[in-house]
Design a protein around this motif. Structure first.
Motif, PDB file in Angstrom:
ATOM      1  N   MET A 189      28.456  39.330  48.146  1.00 27.33           N
ATOM      2  CA  MET A 189      27.551  38.918  49.234  1.00 27.33           C
ATOM      3  C   MET A 189      26.331  39.833  49.306  1.00 27.33           C
ATOM      4  SD  MET A 189      29.259  37.212  52.523  1.00 27.33           S
ATOM      5  CE  MET A 189      29.631  38.632  53.357  1.00 27.33           C
ATOM      6  N   ARG A 190      26.591  41.153  49.219  1.00 26.68           N
ATOM      7  CA  ARG A 190      25.471  42.108  49.301  1.00 26.68           C
ATOM      8  C   ARG A 190      24.485  41.910  48.161  1.00 26.68           C
ATOM      9  NH1 ARG A 190      29.635  45.339  50.881  1.00 26.68           N
ATOM     10  NH2 ARG A 190      29.885  46.326  48.857  1.00 26.68           N
ATOM     11  N   LYS A 191      24.985  41.525  47.018  1.00 24.92           N
ATOM     12  CA  LYS A 191      24.111  41.302  45.867  1.00 24.92           C
ATOM     13  C   LYS A 191      23.335  39.984  45.986  1.00 24.92           C
ATOM     14  CE  LYS A 191      24.877  44.661  42.815  1.00 24.92           C
ATOM     15  NZ  LYS A 191      23.823  45.433  42.162  1.00 24.92           N
ATOM     16  N   GLY A 192      23.752  39.140  46.921  1.00 25.32           N
ATOM     17  CA  GLY A 192      23.086  37.852  47.095  1.00 25.32           C
ATOM     18  C   GLY A 192      23.369  36.868  45.971  1.00 25.32           C
ATOM     19  N   TRP A 193      24.491  37.072  45.264  1.00 22.47           N
ATOM     20  CA  TRP A 193      24.779  36.213  44.112  1.00 22.47           C
ATOM     21  C   TRP A 193      25.284  34.830  44.488  1.00 22.47           C
ATOM     22  CZ3 TRP A 193      27.600  40.651  41.065  1.00 22.47           C
ATOM     23  CH2 TRP A 193      26.631  41.461  40.460  1.00 22.47           C
ATOM     24  N   PHE A 194      25.862  34.723  45.711  1.00 21.89           N
ATOM     25  CA  PHE A 194      26.385  33.418  46.122  1.00 21.89           C
ATOM     26  C   PHE A 194      25.297  32.362  46.123  1.00 21.89           C
ATOM     27  CE2 PHE A 194      29.992  35.583  48.432  1.00 21.89           C
ATOM     28  CZ  PHE A 194      30.970  35.032  47.626  1.00 21.89           C
ATOM     29  N   MET A 195      24.081  32.820  46.493  1.00 19.35           N
ATOM     30  CA  MET A 195      22.956  31.893  46.620  1.00 19.35           C
ATOM     31  C   MET A 195      22.591  31.278  45.269  1.00 19.35           C
ATOM     32  SD  MET A 195      22.094  31.926  49.678  1.00 19.35           S
ATOM     33  CE  MET A 195      22.298  32.858  51.162  1.00 19.35           C
ATOM     34  N   GLU A 196      22.660  32.141  44.242  1.00 18.20           N
ATOM     35  CA  GLU A 196      22.077  31.725  42.979  1.00 18.20           C
ATOM     36  C   GLU A 196      23.063  31.182  41.953  1.00 18.20           C
ATOM     37  OE1 GLU A 196      18.720  33.935  40.819  1.00 18.20           O
ATOM     38  OE2 GLU A 196      19.378  35.287  42.407  1.00 18.20           O
ATOM     39  N   TYR A 197      24.264  31.745  41.945  1.00 19.08           N
ATOM     40  CA  TYR A 197      25.161  31.431  40.838  1.00 19.08           C
ATOM     41  C   TYR A 197      26.455  30.798  41.328  1.00 19.08           C
ATOM     42  CZ  TYR A 197      21.989  34.886  38.882  1.00 19.08           C
ATOM     43  OH  TYR A 197      20.867  35.574  38.519  1.00 19.08           O
ATOM     44  N   ILE A 198      26.683  29.560  40.885  1.00 20.86           N
ATOM     45  CA  ILE A 198      27.895  28.843  41.299  1.00 20.86           C
ATOM     46  C   ILE A 198      29.134  29.547  40.768  1.00 20.86           C
ATOM     47  CG2 ILE A 198      29.093  26.633  41.227  1.00 20.86           C
ATOM     48  CD1 ILE A 198      26.600  25.256  40.631  1.00 20.86           C
ATOM     49  N   ILE A 199      29.010  30.102  39.554  1.00 17.44           N
ATOM     50  CA  ILE A 199      30.207  30.643  38.888  1.00 17.44           C
ATOM     51  C   ILE A 199      30.905  31.704  39.743  1.00 17.44           C
ATOM     52  CG2 ILE A 199      28.716  32.161  37.488  1.00 17.44           C
ATOM     53  CD1 ILE A 199      30.866  32.174  35.376  1.00 17.44           C
ATOM     54  N   ILE A 200      30.139  32.560  40.392  1.00 18.64           N
ATOM     55  CA  ILE A 200      30.774  33.639  41.150  1.00 18.64           C
ATOM     56  C   ILE A 200      31.349  33.098  42.461  1.00 18.64           C
ATOM     57  CG2 ILE A 200      28.617  34.515  42.196  1.00 18.64           C
ATOM     58  CD1 ILE A 200      31.612  36.662  41.087  1.00 18.64           C
ATOM     59  N   GLY A 201      30.659  32.120  43.046  1.00 17.09           N
ATOM     60  CA  GLY A 201      31.186  31.475  44.257  1.00 17.09           C
ATOM     61  C   GLY A 201      32.548  30.861  43.958  1.00 17.09           C
ATOM     62  N   ASN A 202      32.610  30.151  42.853  1.00 18.39           N
ATOM     63  CA  ASN A 202      33.878  29.516  42.471  1.00 18.39           C
ATOM     64  C   ASN A 202      34.956  30.556  42.189  1.00 18.39           C
ATOM     65  OD1 ASN A 202      32.486  27.163  42.657  1.00 18.39           O
ATOM     66  ND2 ASN A 202      32.282  26.838  40.471  1.00 18.39           N
ATOM     67  N   ALA A 203      34.545  31.661  41.565  1.00 18.54           N
ATOM     68  CA  ALA A 203      35.522  32.707  41.236  1.00 18.54           C
ATOM     69  C   ALA A 203      36.102  33.307  42.518  1.00 18.54           C
ATOM     70  CB  ALA A 203      34.881  33.785  40.377  1.00 18.54           C
ATOM     71  N   VAL A 204      35.256  33.472  43.533  1.00 13.07           N
ATOM     72  CA  VAL A 204      35.744  34.049  44.803  1.00 13.07           C
ATOM     73  C   VAL A 204      36.671  33.048  45.529  1.00 13.07           C
ATOM     74  CG1 VAL A 204      35.048  34.915  47.078  1.00 13.07           C
ATOM     75  CG2 VAL A 204      33.834  35.669  45.034  1.00 13.07           C
ATOM     76  N   VAL A 205      36.300  31.763  45.500  1.00 15.19           N
ATOM     77  CA  VAL A 205      37.177  30.739  46.091  1.00 15.19           C
ATOM     78  C   VAL A 205      38.543  30.793  45.401  1.00 15.19           C
ATOM     79  CG1 VAL A 205      37.542  28.249  46.392  1.00 15.19           C
ATOM     80  CG2 VAL A 205      35.261  29.206  46.731  1.00 15.19           C
ATOM     81  N   ASP A 206      38.503  30.863  44.071  1.00 20.19           N
ATOM     82  CA  ASP A 206      39.731  30.902  43.284  1.00 20.19           C
ATOM     83  C   ASP A 206      40.563  32.144  43.625  1.00 20.19           C
ATOM     84  OD1 ASP A 206      41.327  29.750  41.184  1.00 20.19           O
ATOM     85  OD2 ASP A 206      40.743  31.457  39.944  1.00 20.19           O
ATOM     86  N   MET A 207      39.858  33.276  43.774  1.00 15.52           N
ATOM     87  CA  MET A 207      40.542  34.529  44.094  1.00 15.52           C
ATOM     88  C   MET A 207      41.323  34.396  45.408  1.00 15.52           C
ATOM     89  SD  MET A 207      38.753  38.149  45.007  1.00 15.52           S
ATOM     90  CE  MET A 207      38.027  37.515  46.520  1.00 15.52           C
ATOM     91  N   TYR A 208      40.633  33.913  46.439  1.00 17.54           N
ATOM     92  CA  TYR A 208      41.294  33.775  47.743  1.00 17.54           C
ATOM     93  C   TYR A 208      42.451  32.778  47.659  1.00 17.54           C
ATOM     94  CZ  TYR A 208      38.065  36.620  50.509  1.00 17.54           C
ATOM     95  OH  TYR A 208      37.368  37.649  51.049  1.00 17.54           O
ATOM     96  N   ALA A 209      42.220  31.679  46.919  1.00 18.15           N
ATOM     97  CA  ALA A 209      43.283  30.674  46.818  1.00 18.15           C
ATOM     98  C   ALA A 209      44.505  31.269  46.128  1.00 18.15           C
ATOM     99  CB  ALA A 209      42.774  29.463  46.049  1.00 18.15           C
ATOM    100  N   LYS A 210      44.267  32.054  45.075  1.00 17.39           N
ATOM    101  CA  LYS A 210      45.405  32.592  44.313  1.00 17.39           C
ATOM    102  C   LYS A 210      46.215  33.609  45.119  1.00 17.39           C
ATOM    103  CE  LYS A 210      44.663  31.400  39.678  1.00 17.39           C
ATOM    104  NZ  LYS A 210      43.313  31.421  39.125  1.00 17.39           N
ATOM    105  N   ILE A 211      45.561  34.324  46.049  1.00 19.20           N
ATOM    106  CA  ILE A 211      46.359  35.265  46.848  1.00 19.20           C
ATOM    107  C   ILE A 211      46.879  34.582  48.119  1.00 19.20           C
ATOM    108  CG2 ILE A 211      45.213  37.332  45.963  1.00 19.20           C
ATOM    109  CD1 ILE A 211      43.659  37.515  48.558  1.00 19.20           C
ATOM    110  N   GLY A 212      46.679  33.275  48.180  1.00 23.53           N
ATOM    111  CA  GLY A 212      47.259  32.505  49.272  1.00 23.53           C
ATOM    112  C   GLY A 212      46.453  32.537  50.561  1.00 23.53           C
ATOM    113  N   ASN A 213      45.237  33.106  50.480  1.00 18.75           N
ATOM    114  CA  ASN A 213      44.392  33.130  51.676  1.00 18.75           C
ATOM    115  C   ASN A 213      43.480  31.894  51.664  1.00 18.75           C
ATOM    116  OD1 ASN A 213      42.618  33.670  53.728  1.00 18.75           O
ATOM    117  ND2 ASN A 213      42.176  35.784  53.092  1.00 18.75           N
TER     118      ASN A 213
END
Length: 823
Positions: free
Chosen positions: A375-399
DNA sequence: TTAGGGTTAG
């Protein structure tokens, strides 16, 4: 500023900017230049003659002090010189400041081709392709100059689509530059980039002269289109023509070896690399790490990494991803730390790997850190890949709440974003949420479902037993020509099998490619769920005959199928074979199946000895299997021992308390039942959200235990009360040991009545015409009391009732069930 | 003086 005083003829604004840069470079060399200019400040015109400008400029460029060089050019009044200014533009393009390059370029009054070429190249080397093309168009339409050989290669590289590329190609032909090796190579690469590898090959074949760059362009063209065989063939042709592979050739070919699993070619190329002294080339080492990682050869990957003299961010990302993708998050994390120690700044791809590492480690705390950093890097705005990776991360830990929140906040969502969320819900057992997201995705026309979508939604549909919806997906799969995809095919087999359509599962099984274990495992598991251990074994023999190598999952499915069918000696045969023939070390799951097998077959001593001789620490499922066996065969002593061990490793699972209470109840030891109840109460039971689903008129209705929110809730409970009193008249007695709450009997009966499968069955009865079979799907196992109730219900309603629970199918007809289990 | 072809991705 000092500088502006020194040179009154120069523009004050520009100079001040330049000098501030100049002063920030506190190297010995810049100091010398500064001193020199200071000395000349009194009478610039006179002193200027004495400055050996060329020598100073050369030193500046050699030391890559581009800002010094620029200052020199400006203060000496030579900024209108095309040669010098173009040199500055080139220097800036190499050292980062494309806007200063443009500034220099822009203030040149009479630009020549060299200047225009330099500016376009500066944009291309910074990936600013649109501006590069704009620069070229402006040059072509306004300068009146003729392009040269150097003009085209960068411009061809900047083409964003095939139309642009073809336009430039026409211009190249019109001006007669097509035979230049650099121009031709860039065209070859351009056509391959847009997938027209045939056109690229034609251009390549027509070239009158080829250098190594031309061969490399053609090879990379094939590589980037996944034509591995052609790429390797043409590399061979290149060798026959006496052209040696260089670092670029090798770096193009290695990823293809990995892609097609050609480990032999990969290793031969590695030998070539060593023989020809290419092993210290950065790109080559990076490509080698990645190739070995894809083959799972982490030792080789680490060796290459360890021998590198210079490492860049790609090297670090590659070694981190190597461990991360081979399920070794601990080592991956270690390398991430080493990277930080080496003071290399993580980039987007580092964080993509890190998100996966954190997920694999189930590290909730660091998941927040990853999220915050991105978020601090502002990458969510520009790159889908990292947004998806974070969604995946939360899903995998059950959050899933955080996964949903991040997903909701993504400005752009692609099909992978949707697939990730659907998979997240499905893999956390939240099938109805997965379905809800899938349906929501359907409202977005721009999102085209792909293989990943089918693979994520099919398990959700099979989980709730939504056969019709699953079949509709099958239709879409056929429409999208994905029916021969082994993963989609396997999901369909699983879906038909779990929805009770065993015949469809089998016929599909024989239609998909069966070269690896994946579809075999699904089919063996289907037979197991349907209680047909013999068929599962038959299929396993067929698998061996077709020389398909079984994996650890094959044996879990197989052993579980044998255990439900009482095939003790066959299971032992499989268990021994797993280690001796296939070198698969048994895991807790395999041991659990064996204990279950002995236990169900009444061999309690064997089961107990088996646990005692396990080389690994038995877990809850091992003791749980023994406890279940004790329940079936009424062995209180061993059951007590098993439950003591069990509660040591898992004291929170409500199901085990139910088992123990059931053992006592079966032999009339009511004080034991009471003890278990108070034990469960003291420890604070973890509630297992049990649900059952029924599909009527293509609509899935999900009932949770005690659910009172269904629109037909009142009718359902009324029907259940009626049915219960009817079945009581023909012999049903409620079995309260399945109720662990310490309440009055009335209340216990009410709790039993609220069990989700009863709600679903009652809803099925009031919603369908008499004698229609009812199919129920359930996430947990059917409790003994529900089993008895359903047997009675199948008598008084004269219906077939099919219940698929978490482990098998129960087919109730005329008061009996096909499952054969002892209740 | 300037140019082509290369490594990591959810």
């Amino acid at each position: 500023m000092k500088g502006s005083r020194l040179v009154p003829n120069c523009k004050r604004r520009h100079l001040s900017k330049l000098f501030s840069f100049f002063q920030s470079h506190r190297t010995l060399h810049t100091a010398t230049v500064t001193d020199y200019l200071q000395v000349t400040s009194d009478d610039l015109e006179n002193e200027r003659k004495g400055i050996d400008f060329n020598a100073l400029f050369k030193s500046c460029t050699k030391l890559q002090q581009v800002k010094c060089a620029h200052t020199l050019v400006v203060v000496s009044g030579r900024f209108k010189d095309n040669f010098l200014s173009s040199k500055i533009v080139n220097l800036y393009s190499q050292h980062g400041d494309v806007s200063l390059a443009w500034w220099t370029f822009h203030h040149l009054p009479n630009k020549d081709v060299y200047t225009w070429n330099s500016m376009a190249f500066a944009y291309v080397s910074h990936g600013r392709f649109r501006e590069a093309l704009g620069c070229f168009n402006q040059f072509f339409s306004t300068s009146g100059l003729r392009p040269d050989f150097y003009t085209f290669p960068p411009v061809v590289k900047a083409c964003g689509d095939l139309l642009d590329g073809k336009k430039i190609h026409c211009l190249v032909l019109k001006l007669g530059f097509e035979w230049d090796v650099f121009v031709a190579a860039s065209l070859v690469h351009m056509y391959s980039r847009f997938g027209l590898v045939g056109d690229a090959r034609k251009l390549f074949d027509d070239m009158p002269a080829r250098d190594r760059g031309s061969w490399n362009a053609m090879i990379s063209g094939y590589c980037q289109n996944g034509n591995a065989a052609e790429a390797l063939d043409i590399a061979d042709e290149m060798r026959l023509e006496g052209v040696k592979m260089d670092a670029i050739t090798v770096a193009s070919v290695l990823p293809v070896c990995a892609q097609v699993g050609d480990i032999l070619s990969g290793k031969l190329i590695h030998l070539y690399v060593i023989k020809h002294g290419l092993e210290f080339e950065l790109f080559v080492s990076n490509a080698l790490i990645n190739m070995y990682a894809k083959f799972g050869s982490l030792g080789h990957a680490q060796k290459v990494f360890g021998q590198m003299v210079v490492r860049d961010i790609v090297s670090w990302n590659s070694i981190i991803a190597a461990y991360e993708q081979n399920n070794n998050p601990v080592s991956a994390h270690l390398f991430f730390h080493k990277m930080q120690e080496a003071r290399v700044q993580p980039d987007l791809l580092t964080l993509v790997s890190l998100a996966s590492i954190v997920a694999q480690l189930n590290d909730h705390q660091n998941s927040r850190s990853v999220h915050g950093f991105v978020m601090r890097k502002g990458w969510f705005m520009e790159y889908i890949i990292i947004g998806n990776a974070v969604v995946d991360m939360y899903a995998k830990i059950g959050n899933l709440d955080s996964a949903r929140a991040v997903f909701g906040g993504l400005l752009i969502k692609d099909v992978v974003s949707w697939n990730t969320l659907i998979t997240g819900y499905a893999q956390n057992g939240l099938a109805s949420e997965a379905i809800e997201v899938y349906l929501l995705m359907g409202e977005h026309e721009e999102i085209i479902p792909n293989q990943g979508t089918w693979v994520s939604i099919l398990p959700a549909y099979s989980h709730v037993g939504a056969l019709q919806q699953g079949m509709r997906i099958h239709g879409q799969v056929i429409k999208n020509c994905l029916y021969s995809d082994v993963f989609v095919g396997t999901c369909l087999i699983d879906m038909y099998g779990k929805c009770g359509k065993l015949d469809d599962a089998i016929s599909l099984f024989y239609q998909v490619p069966r070269k690896n274990s994946v579809p075999w495992n699904a089919m063996i598991s289907c037979y197991g769920v349907h209680g047909d251990g013999e068929k599962a074994l038959e299929l396993f023999r067929e698998m061996r005959a077709e020389r398909v190598k079984p994996d650890h999952i094959t044996f879990v499915s197989l052993l579980s199928a044998c255990s439900h069918s009482g095939l003790v000696s066959d299971a032992q045969w499989c268990f021994n074979m797993m280690e001796e023939e296939y070198r698969i070390t048994p895991s807790l799951k395999h041991y659990g199946c064996m204990i279950d097998l002995f236990g169900r077959a009444g061999e309690l001593e064997m089961a107990f000895n088996f646990i005692k001789n396990m080389p690994i620490q038995p877990d809850a499922s091992a003791w749980g299997a023994l406890l279940n066996a004790c329940r079936i065969h009424g062995n209180i002593e061993l059951g007590k021992h098993a439950s003591e061990r069990l509660f040591e490793v898992d004291s929170e699972n409500v199901g085990y308390y139910v088992l123990l209470s059931n053992i006592y109840a079966n032999v009339g030891k009511w004080e034991g039942v009471d003890d278990v109840r108070s034990l469960a109460r003291d420890r604070g039971l973890r509630k297992n959200p049990g649900w059952s689903s029924i599909i009527l008129n293509n609509k899935v209705d999900v009932f949770y235990t005690g659910n009172q929110t269904h629109p037909k809730c009142e009718e359902i409970y009324r029907e259940l009360r009626d049915l219960t009193s009817k079945i009581k008249t023909i012999g049903y007695v409620p079995d309260f040991c399945f109720v662990l709450q310490d309440v009055e009997e009335d209340e216990k009966e009410h709790i039993l009545m609220g069990h989700s499968e009863r709600l679903a069955i009652a809803y099925g009865i009031i919603s369908t015409s008499p004698k229609t079979p009812i199919r129920i799907f359930k996430n947990l196992r059917v409790c003994g009391d529900c089993h008895t109730v359903t047997e009675f219900l199948s008598i008084i309603t004269e219906r077939e009732i099919i219940v698929r629970d978490s482990s098998r199918f129960h087919h109730f007809k005329g008061g009996t069930c096909s499952c054969g289990d002892y209740w």
